[in-house]
Write a protein that holds these residues in place. Sequence first.
Motif, short mmCIF file in Angstrom:
data_model
loop_
_atom_site.label_atom_id
_atom_site.label_comp_id
_atom_site.label_asym_id
_atom_site.label_seq_id
_atom_site.Cartn_x
_atom_site.Cartn_y
_atom_site.Cartn_z
N LEU A 113 -31.41 -10.59 40.22
CA LEU A 113 -31.84 -11.90 39.52
C LEU A 113 -30.67 -12.82 39.78
CD1 LEU A 113 -33.55 -10.42 35.43
CD2 LEU A 113 -34.21 -9.71 37.90
N GLU A 114 -31.31 -13.45 41.56
CA GLU A 114 -30.90 -14.79 41.80
C GLU A 114 -30.99 -16.13 40.80
OE1 GLU A 114 -30.20 -14.36 45.40
OE2 GLU A 114 -28.73 -12.35 45.55
N GLN A 115 -32.85 -16.25 40.69
CA GLN A 115 -32.90 -17.82 40.22
C GLN A 115 -33.57 -17.76 39.25
OE1 GLN A 115 -32.85 -20.89 42.09
NE2 GLN A 115 -31.22 -19.87 43.27
N VAL A 116 -32.80 -17.38 38.13
CA VAL A 116 -34.02 -17.52 36.34
C VAL A 116 -33.66 -18.85 36.10
CG1 VAL A 116 -33.56 -16.51 34.38
CG2 VAL A 116 -32.97 -15.00 36.52
N GLN A 117 -34.49 -19.73 35.69
CA GLN A 117 -34.45 -20.93 36.05
C GLN A 117 -35.08 -20.98 34.29
OE1 GLN A 117 -35.08 -23.86 37.17
NE2 GLN A 117 -34.41 -24.58 35.80
N VAL A 118 -34.22 -21.76 33.12
CA VAL A 118 -34.52 -21.89 32.15
C VAL A 118 -35.21 -22.69 31.97
CG1 VAL A 118 -32.50 -22.45 29.58
CG2 VAL A 118 -31.45 -20.58 31.59
N ASP A 119 -36.12 -22.41 30.89
CA ASP A 119 -37.23 -23.66 31.14
C ASP A 119 -37.03 -24.77 29.78
OD1 ASP A 119 -37.91 -22.49 27.60
OD2 ASP A 119 -39.44 -21.92 28.97
#
Length: 378
Positions: A113-119
């Motif tokens: 999972l390479e692009q997991v954005q912290v909201d």
Amino acid sequence: MKLTTSKGARALALVALAATVSACGLPRSGPNKREIYAGSVLNEGDAFIVSVNSRVTRATSVMPAYGFGAAFQSAGVVGSDLIAPGDVLAMTIFENVKDDPLLGNTGQRVSALEQVQVDGQGYIFVPYAGKIKAAGQTPDSLRQIITKKLDTQTPDPQITVVRAAGDGQTVTVSGAVTGQGVYPIERPTRTLTAMIAKSGGIAIEPAVALVRVTRGNQTGKVWLQDLYENPSLDIALRGGDEIVIERDQRAFTALGATGAQSLVPFESQTLSGIEAIAQVGGLNTSLADPTGVFVFRNEPAEIANTVLGRKDLRGDQRMVYVLDLTQPTGMFEARDFLIRDGDTVYVTEAPFTQWSKTINAITGTTTAATSLTTAAGG
């Protein structure tokens, strides 16, 4: 006898003409010493005229106090791996199953999972683990949380969590720097000087550079040179900090018999009377009176009372400080006396200057009249 009478008549006529020309008001650069002293409180004027000495110099040596408050200086360095809203995470999950992995396809034991954005609220979403609070965690603590949530669904999962370049913890750098922009707080750039260096350094002279940092509703400002010379001013940064490099806006006005008459910016943190005169090209040697260098200033009551040895003054006071460069210690006093923002440095003309102008005016008038007479006679 007639010749003597004729010479005397011409001399009287010359004196009368000189008086007439002088009375007409010859051009000059400003008031003379007598006119300035006429405005003294002692002569029922509204300005205190004070000769500068060492006591006066000490009383008036007040400079702007810059620095960072306790809230800035007590803040510790941000952990370089602390996750914040806006960060991007990369996760790799290893599963100990071959035929039916939880996250990957059949036979695929590794899932990336390479692009997991912290909201904005600090959460991330991981399949089968659900919504997880990531902000405030380190990558290792977050890894343990995800492992615990997946452990009940896939046997002994092995997980790695890597935080990207700290995009959620950023500062804004603007003003007189080589590279304005938004920069992440990373391990090498967690302090003020490091972040200034990251932006390419300043684009103005260090002697006149001010560094302003705004954090929420608090602002601190220091001289760049003080920042470099005093490690305690090298504060730790926080996400959202705004760093502005700006030029010192202080200036004084130079008037009278100086090399130049203009509004002059400061070229250093402190500026003495001698340095101020030097900045405008020194005294005009053909006009200036070295006994009449005046500094006009509106002085706060506290300083004015100290200078005058009084306690009854209230509000800003008009002060005129006199520098006499011909006195035995005059040059030292001018070297030690500090010029402040908004001061007017005025140099009077020497007494003979008006007389010279008068003679030149008379000579010019006589020459013109003779030329006209010759032309008419011709």
